[in-house]
Design an enzyme around this catalytic site. Structure first.
Site, PDB file in Angstrom:
ATOM      1  CG  HIS A 106      32.453  41.063  39.070  1.00 36.21           C
ATOM      2  ND1 HIS A 106      32.769  40.706  40.360  1.00 36.21           N
ATOM      3  CD2 HIS A 106      33.621  41.061  38.386  1.00 36.21           C
ATOM      4  CE1 HIS A 106      34.074  40.483  40.454  1.00 36.21           C
ATOM      5  NE2 HIS A 106      34.603  40.694  39.271  1.00 36.21           N
ATOM      6  CG  HIS A 169      43.813  40.981  44.411  1.00 41.68           C
ATOM      7  ND1 HIS A 169      44.572  41.645  43.475  1.00 41.68           N
ATOM      8  CD2 HIS A 169      42.545  40.953  43.931  1.00 41.68           C
ATOM      9  CE1 HIS A 169      43.787  42.024  42.469  1.00 41.68           C
ATOM     10  NE2 HIS A 169      42.554  41.608  42.720  1.00 41.68           N
TER      11      HIS A 169
END
Length: 416
Positions: A106, A169
């Site tokens: 990110h 996840h």
């Protein structure tokens, strides 16, 4: 029935006829004896699989606390004070502590974002830095061949404390635990190698045992040890309702069991239409994060059905390779073929969206430009109500609808 759906920091209301509504997947109700900072304090006082944190740390050691970035809902400002208190009791100096934000792949933070994550006081007294994937130390390799290349300040620390929130996840089974190191403070090459296992049928949400992605990232800790974790489970409003602390596997697994008690949701049948939201900011900041809700929703929709995906995505795609793959693809099927022969981090999420499109259409309610949405194989709508009306037009007005207001957290499990 009128149902509230959160998009970014706003709310939309959708009206679904009772005869069409299969259900609303929200958390199971359980008694919560301790919440917030009290839950964290209890976990710190009762670690699983390790001694107390203050009995592990020695005065004079260089300590890193690895915590989540702005795209994650972890309230670091609630979790950190209890940890820092224990370190202070051991006479650890503030200058010997560094808080490292686990960026994975990110973007970097602004100073204001860092301050928001940890709180004004901690930001002003403890050094806070972003993980730097370009300045790393090679610490070894896993059996899969994943390089354990770790941000230098983490690699060279005497002690590593990892924070995280536990949720489902879509290919590592659950978040939290060792994921703070791999992929949190790892290089792009390392993340790419680890994530290449996502195509394995055992790499699915809610599965830990024999999950190749989880096994590989936990093997990385043999080369870059974690001394202590503090992981939390959040409710739909992002409040801490449970915390675990201690060993990076033993404590993490107990947290996963608690998560299942709340968010593993049995369904009796697959829906024609699934309305799914990440639950609002910050989890729907971009499409890269919003995709997680989409992936959970695929477990609830029938083949040929429609998923109405709701997410602000005001920052757009959120990752350059992800955007490049989606924009360049002539059709969604080509993304699946490409990932098999050319695994790239970022491209893996584009392929994951394509896999959903093999099963169902995706109607997308977001702040992204309609033409852009169309170019990435989804149908844009300004509101959830309009998207639902269009879905009824296409599938019929007897279609059954399932709503997942907090889709990133809720895992549908077909009971048959």
């Amino acid at each position: 029935m009128k149902i509230e759906i959160v998009i970014g920091k706003e709310k939309q209301e959708v009206n679904i006829p009772d005869k069409n509504l299969l259900g609303i997947l929200k958390s199971n109700s359980i008694e919560k004896s301790l919440v917030g900072s009290e839950a964290v304090s209890y976990a710190l006082n009762n670690p699983i699989g390790t001694p107390r944190l203050k009995d592990i740390i020695k005065k004079g050691e260089k300590i890193v606390i690895i915590t989540s970035d702005i795209t994650r809902p972890l309230p670091s400002y609630i979790v950190l004070p209890g940890i820092l208190k224990e370190l202070k009791e051991k006479c650890v100096r503030s200058e010997d502590i560094t808080i490292v934000f686990a960026l994975g792949s990110h973007r970097k933070h602004t100073a204001e974002e860092m301050k928001k994550l940890v709180g004004d006081h901690i930001y002003s007294t403890i050094k806070c830095v972003d993980g730097d994937s370009k300045d790393f130390v090679h610490m070894g390799k896993t059996r899969l061949g994943t390089p354990v290349d770790i941000t230098r300040i983490v690699a060279e620390a005497d002690r590593r404390i990892c924070l995280g929130n536990i949720e489902y996840h879509y290919f590592a089974g659950y978040s939290g635990g060792a994921k703070a190191i791999m992929p949190g403070v790892s290089t792009r090459e390392a993340i790419q190698m680890n994530h290449s296992c996502m195509v394995d049928p055992l790499a699915v949400a809610g599965k830990i045992d024999n999950n190749p992605v989880r096994m590989d990232l936990e093997e990385a800790i043999e080369h870059c040890p974690i001394d202590f974790i503090v992981n939390v489970v959040l409710d739909e409003k992002k409040n801490v309702i449970h915390a675990v602390a201690g060993h990076y596997i033993e404590a993490h697994r107990e947290g996963c069991k608690f998560l299942d008690r709340i968010y593993s949701k049995k369904i009796e049948e697959l829906a024609d239409i699934v309305i799914v939201s990440q639950g609002g900011a910050p989890k729907d900041l971009n499409l890269y994060q919003t995709q997680k809700a989409l992936d959970n929703a695929k477990h609830a929709v029938r083949k040929g059905g429609i998923i109405i995906l709701v997410g602000s995505c005001e920052e757009g795609f959120g990752e350059k390779t992800f955007e490049k793959w989606l924009r360049a693809a002539p059709d969604s099927q080509s993304l699946i073929e490409r990932i098999k022969n050319d695994f790239q981090l970022g491209g893996h999420k584009a392929a994951a969206i394509a896999m959903v499109l093999e099963k169902s259409d995706i109607y997308f309610v977001s702040k992204m430009e309609p033409e852009l949405v169309k170019s990435i194989f989804m149908k844009p709508y300004p509101s959830v109500q309009e998207a639902l009306r269009s879905a009824f037009d296409n599938l019929g007005y007897d279609s059954k609808v399932l709503v997942m207001p907090f889709g990133g957290s809720t895992l549908p499990v077909l009971s048959k």
